[in-house]
Design an enzyme around this catalytic site. Structure first.
Site, short mmCIF file in Angstrom:
data_model
loop_
_atom_site.label_atom_id
_atom_site.label_comp_id
_atom_site.label_asym_id
_atom_site.label_seq_id
_atom_site.Cartn_x
_atom_site.Cartn_y
_atom_site.Cartn_z
N GLU A 166 35.71 2.96 -17.83
CA GLU A 166 35.80 2.61 -16.41
C GLU A 166 36.56 1.32 -16.12
OE1 GLU A 166 31.99 1.21 -14.80
OE2 GLU A 166 31.04 1.86 -16.66
N GLU A 170 36.26 6.02 -13.44
CA GLU A 170 35.21 6.05 -14.47
C GLU A 170 34.88 7.48 -14.87
OE1 GLU A 170 31.32 4.54 -13.22
OE2 GLU A 170 30.77 4.22 -15.31
N TYR A 207 40.68 -5.35 -9.16
CA TYR A 207 40.09 -5.76 -7.89
C TYR A 207 40.79 -7.03 -7.44
CZ TYR A 207 36.78 -2.89 -10.42
OH TYR A 207 36.23 -1.90 -11.18
N HIS A 247 29.32 -4.52 -6.90
CA HIS A 247 28.05 -3.84 -6.63
C HIS A 247 27.80 -3.72 -5.13
CE1 HIS A 247 26.48 -4.92 -10.91
NE2 HIS A 247 27.38 -3.96 -10.91
N ASP A 275 0.79 -1.23 0.00
CA ASP A 275 0.00 0.00 0.00
C ASP A 275 0.83 1.29 0.00
OD1 ASP A 275 -2.59 0.69 -0.41
OD2 ASP A 275 -2.95 1.24 1.67
N ASP A 314 31.45 5.02 -6.60
CA ASP A 314 30.80 4.99 -7.92
C ASP A 314 29.40 5.54 -7.70
OD1 ASP A 314 29.61 4.45 -10.34
OD2 ASP A 314 30.31 2.37 -10.47
N ARG A 327 38.81 1.59 -9.27
CA ARG A 327 38.17 1.85 -10.58
C ARG A 327 38.19 3.35 -10.79
NH1 ARG A 327 34.00 -0.84 -9.96
NH2 ARG A 327 32.35 0.60 -9.32
N HIS A 353 30.05 1.54 -21.23
CA HIS A 353 28.73 1.37 -21.83
C HIS A 353 28.23 2.73 -22.26
CE1 HIS A 353 27.33 3.01 -17.96
NE2 HIS A 353 28.23 2.21 -17.42
N ASP A 371 27.50 9.05 -14.45
CA ASP A 371 28.03 7.79 -13.91
C ASP A 371 29.53 7.96 -13.72
OD1 ASP A 371 28.59 5.18 -13.27
OD2 ASP A 371 27.96 4.33 -15.19
N HIS A 431 35.08 -6.95 -15.56
CA HIS A 431 33.93 -6.32 -16.21
C HIS A 431 34.35 -5.63 -17.51
CE1 HIS A 431 35.23 -2.40 -14.70
NE2 HIS A 431 35.31 -2.91 -13.48
N HIS A 435 22.86 2.27 -18.39
CA HIS A 435 23.40 1.40 -19.44
C HIS A 435 22.50 1.67 -20.65
CE1 HIS A 435 25.68 -1.51 -16.58
NE2 HIS A 435 25.91 -0.26 -16.34
N1 GLY Z 1 27.49 2.48 -11.85
C1 GLY Z 1 27.08 1.60 -12.85
C2 GLY Z 1 28.14 1.36 -13.82
O1 GLY Z 1 29.23 1.85 -13.66
O2 GLY Z 1 27.93 0.73 -14.81
MN MN Z 2 29.58 3.60 -12.43
MN MN Z 3 29.32 2.78 -15.63
#
Ligand code: GLY
Ligand code: MN
Ligand code: MN
Length: 436
Positions: free
Chosen positions: A380, A410, A384, A238, A34, A255, A408, A349, A266, A345, A356
């Site tokens: 990015e 980015e 790790y 994540h 609700d 991030d 990382r 993107h 991002d 990874h 994305h």
């Molecule tokens: N923060 C999401 C990515 O870097 O793809």
């Molecule tokens: Mn990111």
């Molecule tokens: Mn990203």
């Protein structure tokens, strides 16, 4: 204000010729016991209409004599609006959103056939709304069953989502303005985060400060769950708990980005919480930065999409071999994907209305699509090294001093005639700036 949407619809109409395209809004915001959660419009629907309500359908029928752009929307309703917010309504939608005709959404079944029966094709994306999927299918089947009497009607359904992938991949000046706005806010938040991060503070304090800036500056909020990962947490890609107290000697990987009018920033930065990199942190940081700069250089108009990832992967793999984290011939290691032990990874993107974002990356023959002017892509790379890393057979055991480090960097990069433009340049990333 209406012009960009009209131009985008025209481009879809040019592509579909004598077809009819149906685009659905996102359904009503999800209710949890609700309590209504925030509504988020469907990106394709928003891109073509600017209309920000649920339970709406847009029809593009370029061949129709009178109505090329038709909207179905929720009608005004005093009581419902009291509970769930303002509605534009049928009358206002026509004027405000430039539709040739607007109907109440309850009349979809009644009016849809007249926009389909002369189309040679139907363009629709089968999404999560199964009820609407079934309705569209039923209309199509009904028209097919009577095709022999009319001699017209859609003989096939094509995915409307694919059309949009092509269009949305190239950002217009209006879109770039919104992206730059989102990025400016996110940049401010990152710079503030770096200023206040210190041993003894909690990750969520940094998150709160950043998200405070997002909202205060007019962004809708975080573009995705903010990752504020100190120490070993940075090895979890994540990580979103953001509840650890930071220690002297930690790196902090952030991030985080915001959405402004649904356009997303991002950004990732990694820096020492205590102000100085350790020797190992610095070596790895410099390697990731070198890989990132090489990858950015590969974001050139006409360059195949995979080249920036290949550039990052090669630099990182060479560095890992030099540091004794991997062993073997670099080409073979890359071919056998051994670098994925530490860089698991992709390098980036497309970025836009979705984090994305839309954009087909490969051709049917498996070759990669080239970058085009107006593409915006994240770059990015990262390294790790899990605290519990166990080498695969044939790979070296690693020294403990490397364990638990996650880095990382980015940036968001626009493809221009003169090469890559780093839209996120307001957030520094040199070693000196990270230690300042
Ligand atoms: N923060 C999401 C990515 O870097 O793809
Ligand atoms: Mn990111
Ligand atoms: Mn990203």
């Amino acid at each position: 204000m209406l012009l960009p949407y009209a131009n985008r619809r025209q481009r879809v109409m040019d592509l579909i010729g004598s077809g009819t395209a149906i685009f659905a809004s996102a359904p009503t915001a999800v209710m949890h016991n609700d309590v209504e959660h925030l509504f988020r419009q469907d990106s394709n629907f928003y891109y073509l209409t600017g209309f920000n309500e649920p339970q709406a359908v847009a029809v593009l029928a370029p061949h129709h004599e009178e109505h090329q752009f038709v909207l179905f929307v929720r009608p005004k309703d005093q009581e419902k609006e009291t509970w769930s917010g303002y509605r534009v309504g049928v009358e206002q939608a026509k004027e405000q959103y430039g539709a040739d005709e607007v109907y109440p959404i309850a009349e979809l079944d009644e009016h849809l056939p007249k926009y389909l029966e002369k189309a040679d094709r139907l363009y629709y994306h089968f999404g999560h709304d199964q009820a609407l999927n079934n309705r569209v299918l039923r209309h199509w089947q009904t028209l097919l069953a009577t095709y022999h009497k009319r001699g017209t009607g859609p003989v096939a359904i094509e995915d409307a989502g694919l059309l949009m992938q092509t269009l949305r991949r190239v950002k217009s000046p209006e879109e770039l303005e919104l992206l730059r706005r989102a990025i400016a806010i996110a940049a401010k938040a990152h710079n503030q985060a770096r200023a206040i991060a210190a041993p003894g503070r909690y990750e969520y304090e940094i998150q709160a400060e950043m998200e405070h800036i997002f909202r205060k500056e007019g962004a809708l909020g975080p573009a995705y769950p903010s990752i504020v990962a100190s120490g070993e947490n940075a090895c979890i890609l994540h990580y979103v708990e953001n509840n650890r107290q930071m220690q002297a000697g930690d790196l902090l990987l952030i991030d985080a980005g915001c959405a402004y009018d649904y356009y997303n920033a991002d950004i990732t930065r990694t820096f020492p919480v205590g102000g100085k990199f350790t020797a190992e942190q610095r070596i790895l940081y410099e390697l990731v930065l070198e890989a990132q700069l090489k990858a950015i250089e590969a974001v050139q108009p006409g360059a195949p999409f995979n080249q920036f990832h290949d550039a990052a992967t090669r630099t990182l793999t060479e560095g890992m071999v030099d540091l004794g984290l991997l062993q073997g011939d670099v080409d073979t290691l890359i071919e056998e994907k051994k670098h994925k032990a530490f860089f698991m990874h992709g390098t980036g993107h497309f970025l836009g209305l979705d984090v994305h974002d839309a954009g087909v990356l490969r051709n049917p023959d498996k070759t990669w699509q080239p970058f085009a002017l107006g593409n915006v892509v994240t770059v990015e790379p990262g390294i790790y090294i899990s605290p519990s890393y166990e080498p695969e057979e044939g790979q070296p055991q690693i020294e403990d001093r490397w364990r638990g480090l996650g880095i990382r960097i980015e940036d968001d990069v626009l493809v221009t005639e003169t090469g890559p433009e780093v839209l996120t340049a307001a957030v520094p990333k040199t070693v000196a700036a990270m230690e300042a």
